[in-house]
Design a protein around this motif. Structure first.
Motif, PDB file in Angstrom:
ATOM      1  N   LEU A 172       0.851  -1.193   0.000  1.00 37.42           N
ATOM      2  CA  LEU A 172       0.000   0.000   0.000  1.00 37.42           C
ATOM      3  C   LEU A 172       0.886   1.243   0.000  1.00 37.42           C
ATOM      4  CD1 LEU A 172      -2.731  -1.090   2.557  1.00 37.42           C
ATOM      5  CD2 LEU A 172      -2.829  -1.151   0.058  1.00 37.42           C
ATOM      6  N   GLU A 173       0.683   2.091  -0.972  1.00 33.84           N
ATOM      7  CA  GLU A 173       1.558   3.250  -1.142  1.00 33.84           C
ATOM      8  C   GLU A 173       1.105   4.467  -0.340  1.00 33.84           C
ATOM      9  OE1 GLU A 173       2.374   4.002  -5.244  1.00 33.84           O
ATOM     10  OE2 GLU A 173       2.718   1.885  -5.647  1.00 33.84           O
ATOM     11  N   ARG A 174      -0.174   4.599  -0.108  1.00 35.02           N
ATOM     12  CA  ARG A 174      -0.684   5.786   0.593  1.00 35.02           C
ATOM     13  C   ARG A 174      -0.680   5.575   2.102  1.00 35.02           C
ATOM     14  NH1 ARG A 174      -5.644   8.177  -2.974  1.00 35.02           N
ATOM     15  NH2 ARG A 174      -4.595   7.959  -4.968  1.00 35.02           N
ATOM     16  N   PRO A 175      -0.202   6.561   2.838  1.00 33.06           N
ATOM     17  CA  PRO A 175      -0.234   6.444   4.302  1.00 33.06           C
ATOM     18  C   PRO A 175      -1.650   6.201   4.836  1.00 33.06           C
ATOM     19  CG  PRO A 175       1.120   8.310   3.654  1.00 33.06           C
ATOM     20  CD  PRO A 175       0.470   7.791   2.407  1.00 33.06           C
ATOM     21  N   ARG A 176      -2.622   6.831   4.206  1.00 29.93           N
ATOM     22  CA  ARG A 176      -4.020   6.659   4.641  1.00 29.93           C
ATOM     23  C   ARG A 176      -4.456   5.198   4.522  1.00 29.93           C
ATOM     24  NH1 ARG A 176      -9.143   7.026   2.185  1.00 29.93           N
ATOM     25  NH2 ARG A 176     -10.710   7.811   3.615  1.00 29.93           N
ATOM     26  N   HIS A 177      -4.027   4.537   3.473  1.00 31.80           N
ATOM     27  CA  HIS A 177      -4.394   3.141   3.285  1.00 31.80           C
ATOM     28  C   HIS A 177      -3.725   2.247   4.324  1.00 31.80           C
ATOM     29  CE1 HIS A 177      -5.515   3.923  -1.206  1.00 31.80           C
ATOM     30  NE2 HIS A 177      -6.368   4.465  -0.348  1.00 31.80           N
ATOM     31  N   ARG A 178      -2.462   2.500   4.610  1.00 33.13           N
ATOM     32  CA  ARG A 178      -1.779   1.727   5.658  1.00 33.13           C
ATOM     33  C   ARG A 178      -2.434   1.990   7.015  1.00 33.13           C
ATOM     34  NH1 ARG A 178       2.579   3.367   2.362  1.00 33.13           N
ATOM     35  NH2 ARG A 178       3.075   5.119   3.734  1.00 33.13           N
ATOM     36  N   ARG A 179      -2.867   3.225   7.219  1.00 30.82           N
ATOM     37  CA  ARG A 179      -3.552   3.588   8.464  1.00 30.82           C
ATOM     38  C   ARG A 179      -4.859   2.801   8.598  1.00 30.82           C
ATOM     39  NH1 ARG A 179      -4.450   8.750   7.540  1.00 30.82           N
ATOM     40  NH2 ARG A 179      -2.317   9.238   8.143  1.00 30.82           N
ATOM     41  N   LEU A 180      -5.607   2.679   7.519  1.00 29.05           N
ATOM     42  CA  LEU A 180      -6.865   1.929   7.555  1.00 29.05           C
ATOM     43  C   LEU A 180      -6.617   0.462   7.939  1.00 29.05           C
ATOM     44  CD1 LEU A 180      -8.667   3.373   4.405  1.00 29.05           C
ATOM     45  CD2 LEU A 180      -9.442   3.583   6.787  1.00 29.05           C
ATOM     46  N   VAL A 181      -5.594  -0.137   7.361  1.00 28.92           N
ATOM     47  CA  VAL A 181      -5.285  -1.537   7.676  1.00 28.92           C
ATOM     48  C   VAL A 181      -4.806  -1.658   9.125  1.00 28.92           C
ATOM     49  CG1 VAL A 181      -3.860  -3.536   7.084  1.00 28.92           C
ATOM     50  CG2 VAL A 181      -4.809  -2.106   5.270  1.00 28.92           C
ATOM     51  N   LEU A 235     -15.871  -1.683   5.595  1.00 28.20           N
ATOM     52  CA  LEU A 235     -15.753  -0.253   5.911  1.00 28.20           C
ATOM     53  C   LEU A 235     -14.418   0.308   5.421  1.00 28.20           C
ATOM     54  CD1 LEU A 235     -16.882   2.293   7.283  1.00 28.20           C
ATOM     55  CD2 LEU A 235     -15.852   1.461   9.409  1.00 28.20           C
ATOM     56  N   ALA A 236     -13.340  -0.426   5.627  1.00 24.34           N
ATOM     57  CA  ALA A 236     -12.021   0.017   5.157  1.00 24.34           C
ATOM     58  C   ALA A 236     -12.002   0.126   3.635  1.00 24.34           C
ATOM     59  CB  ALA A 236     -10.929  -0.942   5.644  1.00 24.34           C
ATOM     60  N   TRP A 237     -12.568  -0.862   2.946  1.00 20.72           N
ATOM     61  CA  TRP A 237     -12.665  -0.809   1.481  1.00 20.72           C
ATOM     62  C   TRP A 237     -13.447   0.419   1.050  1.00 20.72           C
ATOM     63  CZ3 TRP A 237     -17.482  -1.137  -0.920  1.00 20.72           C
ATOM     64  CH2 TRP A 237     -17.445  -1.066  -2.316  1.00 20.72           C
ATOM     65  N   TRP A 238     -14.598   0.671   1.708  1.00 19.24           N
ATOM     66  CA  TRP A 238     -15.458   1.800   1.357  1.00 19.24           C
ATOM     67  C   TRP A 238     -14.719   3.125   1.553  1.00 19.24           C
ATOM     68  CZ3 TRP A 238     -17.829   5.692   4.351  1.00 19.24           C
ATOM     69  CH2 TRP A 238     -18.799   6.436   3.672  1.00 19.24           C
ATOM     70  N   LEU A 239     -13.992   3.254   2.645  1.00 15.07           N
ATOM     71  CA  LEU A 239     -13.234   4.480   2.891  1.00 15.07           C
ATOM     72  C   LEU A 239     -12.094   4.642   1.886  1.00 15.07           C
ATOM     73  CD1 LEU A 239     -13.110   4.385   6.789  1.00 15.07           C
ATOM     74  CD2 LEU A 239     -14.376   6.025   5.379  1.00 15.07           C
ATOM     75  N   ARG A 279       9.257   5.458   6.161  1.00 21.37           N
ATOM     76  CA  ARG A 279       7.865   5.298   6.590  1.00 21.37           C
ATOM     77  C   ARG A 279       7.860   4.668   7.976  1.00 21.37           C
ATOM     78  NH1 ARG A 279       8.218   3.724   1.492  1.00 21.37           N
ATOM     79  NH2 ARG A 279       8.225   1.514   2.005  1.00 21.37           N
ATOM     80  N   SER A 280       6.917   5.128   8.797  1.00 19.67           N
ATOM     81  CA  SER A 280       6.863   4.665  10.170  1.00 19.67           C
ATOM     82  C   SER A 280       5.451   4.216  10.536  1.00 19.67           C
ATOM     83  CB  SER A 280       7.277   5.803  11.111  1.00 19.67           C
ATOM     84  OG  SER A 280       6.952   5.488  12.444  1.00 19.67           O
ATOM     85  N   PRO A 281       5.326   3.200  11.377  1.00 17.17           N
ATOM     86  CA  PRO A 281       4.007   2.810  11.865  1.00 17.17           C
ATOM     87  C   PRO A 281       3.299   3.941  12.617  1.00 17.17           C
ATOM     88  CG  PRO A 281       5.608   1.101  12.381  1.00 17.17           C
ATOM     89  CD  PRO A 281       6.367   2.283  11.844  1.00 17.17           C
ATOM     90  N   MET A 282       4.044   4.951  13.012  1.00 13.05           N
ATOM     91  CA  MET A 282       3.425   6.088  13.694  1.00 13.05           C
ATOM     92  C   MET A 282       2.476   6.847  12.774  1.00 13.05           C
ATOM     93  SD  MET A 282       4.228   5.886  16.792  1.00 13.05           S
ATOM     94  CE  MET A 282       3.664   7.470  17.379  1.00 13.05           C
ATOM     95  N   GLU A 283       2.572   6.621  11.455  1.00 14.53           N
ATOM     96  CA  GLU A 283       1.638   7.272  10.558  1.00 14.53           C
ATOM     97  C   GLU A 283       0.223   6.743  10.761  1.00 14.53           C
ATOM     98  OE1 GLU A 283       3.124   6.625   6.601  1.00 14.53           O
ATOM     99  OE2 GLU A 283       2.216   4.649   6.452  1.00 14.53           O
ATOM    100  N   ALA A 284       0.057   5.711  11.550  1.00 16.17           N
ATOM    101  CA  ALA A 284      -1.282   5.243  11.920  1.00 16.17           C
ATOM    102  C   ALA A 284      -2.014   6.331  12.704  1.00 16.17           C
ATOM    103  CB  ALA A 284      -1.210   3.963  12.731  1.00 16.17           C
ATOM    104  N   PHE A 285      -1.258   7.255  13.260  1.00 17.23           N
ATOM    105  CA  PHE A 285      -1.855   8.360  14.028  1.00 17.23           C
ATOM    106  C   PHE A 285      -1.831   9.664  13.253  1.00 17.23           C
ATOM    107  CE2 PHE A 285      -0.246   5.311  17.107  1.00 17.23           C
ATOM    108  CZ  PHE A 285      -1.391   5.069  17.833  1.00 17.23           C
ATOM    109  N   ASN A 286      -0.770   9.871  12.452  1.00 13.90           N
ATOM    110  CA  ASN A 286      -0.621  11.131  11.730  1.00 13.90           C
ATOM    111  C   ASN A 286       0.422  10.930  10.654  1.00 13.90           C
ATOM    112  OD1 ASN A 286       0.522  13.772  11.040  1.00 13.90           O
ATOM    113  ND2 ASN A 286      -0.727  14.563  12.714  1.00 13.90           N
ATOM    114  N   ASN A 287       0.160  11.454   9.453  1.00 14.79           N
ATOM    115  CA  ASN A 287       1.092  11.290   8.332  1.00 14.79           C
ATOM    116  C   ASN A 287       2.478  11.855   8.635  1.00 14.79           C
ATOM    117  OD1 ASN A 287      -0.932  10.160   6.878  1.00 14.79           O
ATOM    118  ND2 ASN A 287      -1.192  11.859   5.481  1.00 14.79           N
ATOM    119  N   LYS A 288       2.559  12.880   9.440  1.00 14.85           N
ATOM    120  CA  LYS A 288       3.841  13.533   9.692  1.00 14.85           C
ATOM    121  C   LYS A 288       4.697  12.782  10.700  1.00 14.85           C
ATOM    122  CE  LYS A 288       1.909  17.921   8.461  1.00 14.85           C
ATOM    123  NZ  LYS A 288       1.465  19.214   8.883  1.00 14.85           N
ATOM    124  N   LEU A 289       4.099  11.859  11.413  1.00 21.21           N
ATOM    125  CA  LEU A 289       4.871  11.089  12.396  1.00 21.21           C
ATOM    126  C   LEU A 289       5.636  10.003  11.675  1.00 21.21           C
ATOM    127  CD1 LEU A 289       2.252  10.770  15.261  1.00 21.21           C
ATOM    128  CD2 LEU A 289       4.224  12.277  15.186  1.00 21.21           C
TER     129      LEU A 289
END
Length: 177
Positions: A19-28, A81-85, A167-177
């Motif tokens: 998954l290339e987008r941080p938002r997508h990794r965040r959803l997972v 829900l993740a797919w829909w988002l 890339r960091s797992p902290m992006e689960a909270f915010n892209n800048k982390l």
């Protein structure tokens, strides 16, 4: 397993899934953690029972946790829900991958809790269709060393991995982390 372990495993699954987008990794990542959202019921019960944590655990947490949100129906709901988002981003292939990886992260959560959630804490994977309980007598509890080792390895990976990928797992909270 510990909640942070589920969140980190979900993020690493999204990363490994390409998954290339941080938002997508965040959803997972959050899909991997989602079965533990029922912790809100426990926190509410602590307040309801006058901050008596033992009573809240016995009357609410022990009954609710691993029943309503630790089943295949809930995992499927979170995956959809993740797919829909993700589909709102305009990339149907990536949205399908997000949905599939979210389902996988949810199933990994259930498996993790089956083997690392405690031998006296059953899962109800078919609820609400059935109250059939799954229990693993060899399951180790949260306080035992294997859970600590799993969490420690994931935390070390969380610190080391960004040095090589950016890339960091902290992006689960915010892209800048």
């Amino acid at each position: 397993m510990h909640g942070p372990s589920h969140l980190l495993l979900g993020w690493f699954m999204g990363e490994a899934g390409g998954l290339e987008r941080p938002r997508h990794r965040r959803l997972v990542a959050w899909a991997g953690f989602a079965p533990d959202f029922d912790v809100l019921a426990y926190m509410g019960a602590i307040v309801w029972f006058g901050f008596d944590r033992d009573r809240a655990f016995g009357e609410v947490w022990r009954v609710i946790h691993h029943r309503y949100t630790h089943g295949l129906g809930f995992v499927l709901l979170v995956g959809v829900l993740a797919w829909w988002l993700a589909r709102r981003d305009g990339d149907p292939a990536a949205a399908r991958r997000v949905g599939s990886l979210s389902l996988a992260a949810g199933v990994v959560h259930l498996f993790g809790d089956l083997v690392a959630g405690g031998a006296d804490w059953p899962l109800y994977p078919y609820w609400p269709l059935s109250d059939l309980a799954w229990i693993q007598s060899a399951s180790f509890s949260l306080a035992q060393w294997p859970n600590t080792v799993i969490l420690s390895i994931l935390l070390i990976a969380m610190i080391v991995y960004p040095r090589y990928t950016g890339r960091s797992p902290m992006e689960a909270f915010n892209n800048k982390l």
